[in-house]
Design a protein around this motif. Structure first.
Motif, PDB file in Angstrom:
ATOM      1  N   GLY A   1      -8.478   6.335  -9.997  1.00 35.14           N
ATOM      2  CA  GLY A   1      -7.522   6.548  -8.924  1.00 35.14           C
ATOM      3  C   GLY A   1      -6.350   5.617  -9.052  1.00 35.14           C
ATOM      4  O   GLY A   1      -6.371   4.664  -9.821  1.00 35.14           O
ATOM      5  N   PRO A   2      -5.304   5.890  -8.293  1.00 32.37           N
ATOM      6  CA  PRO A   2      -4.084   5.102  -8.377  1.00 32.37           C
ATOM      7  C   PRO A   2      -4.322   3.636  -8.009  1.00 32.37           C
ATOM      8  O   PRO A   2      -5.041   3.334  -7.076  1.00 32.37           O
ATOM      9  CB  PRO A   2      -3.149   5.744  -7.354  1.00 32.37           C
ATOM     10  N   ALA A   3      -3.742   2.743  -8.772  1.00 30.05           N
ATOM     11  CA  ALA A   3      -3.833   1.320  -8.487  1.00 30.05           C
ATOM     12  C   ALA A   3      -2.517   0.663  -8.841  1.00 30.05           C
ATOM     13  O   ALA A   3      -1.922   0.980  -9.854  1.00 30.05           O
ATOM     14  CB  ALA A   3      -4.952   0.688  -9.307  1.00 30.05           C
TER      15      ALA A   3
ATOM     16  N   LYS B   1       0.777  -1.230   0.000  1.00 32.40           N
ATOM     17  CA  LYS B   1       0.000   0.000   0.000  1.00 32.40           C
ATOM     18  C   LYS B   1       0.814   1.288   0.000  1.00 32.40           C
ATOM     19  O   LYS B   1       0.520   2.205   0.736  1.00 32.40           O
ATOM     20  CB  LYS B   1      -0.973  -0.008   1.182  1.00 32.40           C
ATOM     21  N   LYS B   2       1.861   1.355  -0.804  1.00 36.17           N
ATOM     22  CA  LYS B   2       2.574   2.611  -0.979  1.00 36.17           C
ATOM     23  C   LYS B   2       1.701   3.518  -1.823  1.00 36.17           C
ATOM     24  O   LYS B   2       1.024   3.058  -2.723  1.00 36.17           O
ATOM     25  CB  LYS B   2       3.882   2.389  -1.734  1.00 36.17           C
ATOM     26  N   ASP B   3       1.745   4.809  -1.542  1.00 39.20           N
ATOM     27  CA  ASP B   3       1.053   5.767  -2.399  1.00 39.20           C
ATOM     28  C   ASP B   3       1.852   5.839  -3.700  1.00 39.20           C
ATOM     29  O   ASP B   3       3.004   6.276  -3.705  1.00 39.20           O
ATOM     30  CB  ASP B   3       0.996   7.128  -1.720  1.00 39.20           C
ATOM     31  N   PRO B   4       1.279   5.369  -4.818  1.00 34.70           N
ATOM     32  CA  PRO B   4       2.052   5.305  -6.068  1.00 34.70           C
ATOM     33  C   PRO B   4       2.547   6.664  -6.548  1.00 34.70           C
ATOM     34  O   PRO B   4       3.640   6.760  -7.092  1.00 34.70           O
ATOM     35  CB  PRO B   4       1.101   4.666  -7.066  1.00 34.70           C
ATOM     36  N   ILE B   5       1.770   7.714  -6.351  1.00 35.13           N
ATOM     37  CA  ILE B   5       2.200   9.037  -6.798  1.00 35.13           C
ATOM     38  C   ILE B   5       3.398   9.505  -5.974  1.00 35.13           C
ATOM     39  O   ILE B   5       4.388   9.990  -6.506  1.00 35.13           O
ATOM     40  CB  ILE B   5       1.033  10.052  -6.743  1.00 35.13           C
TER      41      ILE B   5
ATOM     42  N   ASP C   1       2.863  15.275  -8.854  1.00 34.22           N
ATOM     43  CA  ASP C   1       1.488  15.228  -8.364  1.00 34.22           C
ATOM     44  C   ASP C   1       0.547  14.570  -9.364  1.00 34.22           C
ATOM     45  O   ASP C   1      -0.665  14.727  -9.279  1.00 34.22           O
ATOM     46  CB  ASP C   1       1.000  16.639  -8.028  1.00 34.22           C
ATOM     47  N   GLY C   2       1.105  13.846 -10.334  1.00 33.52           N
ATOM     48  CA  GLY C   2       0.295  13.239 -11.387  1.00 33.52           C
ATOM     49  C   GLY C   2       0.506  13.919 -12.723  1.00 33.52           C
ATOM     50  O   GLY C   2       0.113  13.400 -13.762  1.00 33.52           O
TER      51      GLY C   2
END
Length: 175
Positions: free
Chosen positions: A171-173, A8-12, A49-50
């Motif tokens: 959303g990020p996956a 569960k790392k924040d991919p961004i 930030d994307g």
């Protein structure tokens, strides 16, 4: 290298860490005849930030290519740290002097001698859809021992982490 699920790392945030400090990305666009073309682009040292921002000339071949086909790829490489990132996304031309002022760095005067007021100054904004990275945080000696072990045992060498990240509308996956 094996693909590995990450806890569960924040991919961004993780992509931001991986590309932080890498000064040049190779941007690949599609020419009119379908040929892929890459060129170096200076990367801004700011948190990801994307979206990724690049300065360009409004009337350059890459702008024509992006206007025709918005798909681009950016490749980041830092061999000294065994860190490699491939980013795919959609690019768009942005003519916004305020955004240019926000992103401006005096080093850019080498390409834009008139500064932010250069009439040819434009921005390319890449909205990232997908990314893949290869990251080997281990020291070279640890990698060497792993490589030798792999040769001796016949097991596949796995020097680091390889992951695909999807940043689509839902959303990020991680994949």
């Amino acid at each position: 290298m094996a693909t590995k699920k990450t806890e569960k790392k924040d991919p961004i945030a993780h992509l931001s860490e991986l590309i932080q400090g890498i000064k040049v990305a190779m941007m690949t666009t599609v020419e009119e005849d379908g040929t892929l073309r890459s060129r170096p682009m200076w990367t801004h040292d700011r948190d990801f930030d994307g979206e990724l921002w690049f300065f360009t000339r409004e009337h350059s071949p890459k702008v024509d290519e992006v206007e025709r086909d918005h798909h681009v790829n950016l490749s980041y490489s830092e061999p000294g740290k065994d860190r490699y990132v491939s980013v795919s996304g959609m690019a768009r031309l942005v003519l916004d002097k305020e955004k240019a002022r926000e992103l401006w760095n005096p080093t850019l005067k080498a390409w834009f001698p008139l500064g932010v007021d250069d009439p040819e100054l434009a921005l390319l904004c890449v909205t990232v859809n997908k990314a893949e990275y290869w990251d080997t945080p281990n020291k070279r000696m640890v990698q060497l021992v792993g490589f030798v072990k792999s040769v001796l045992t016949g097991e596949q060498f796995r020097p680091g982490e390889n992951e695909k990240v999807n940043l689509d509308e839902s959303g990020p996956a991680l994949h």
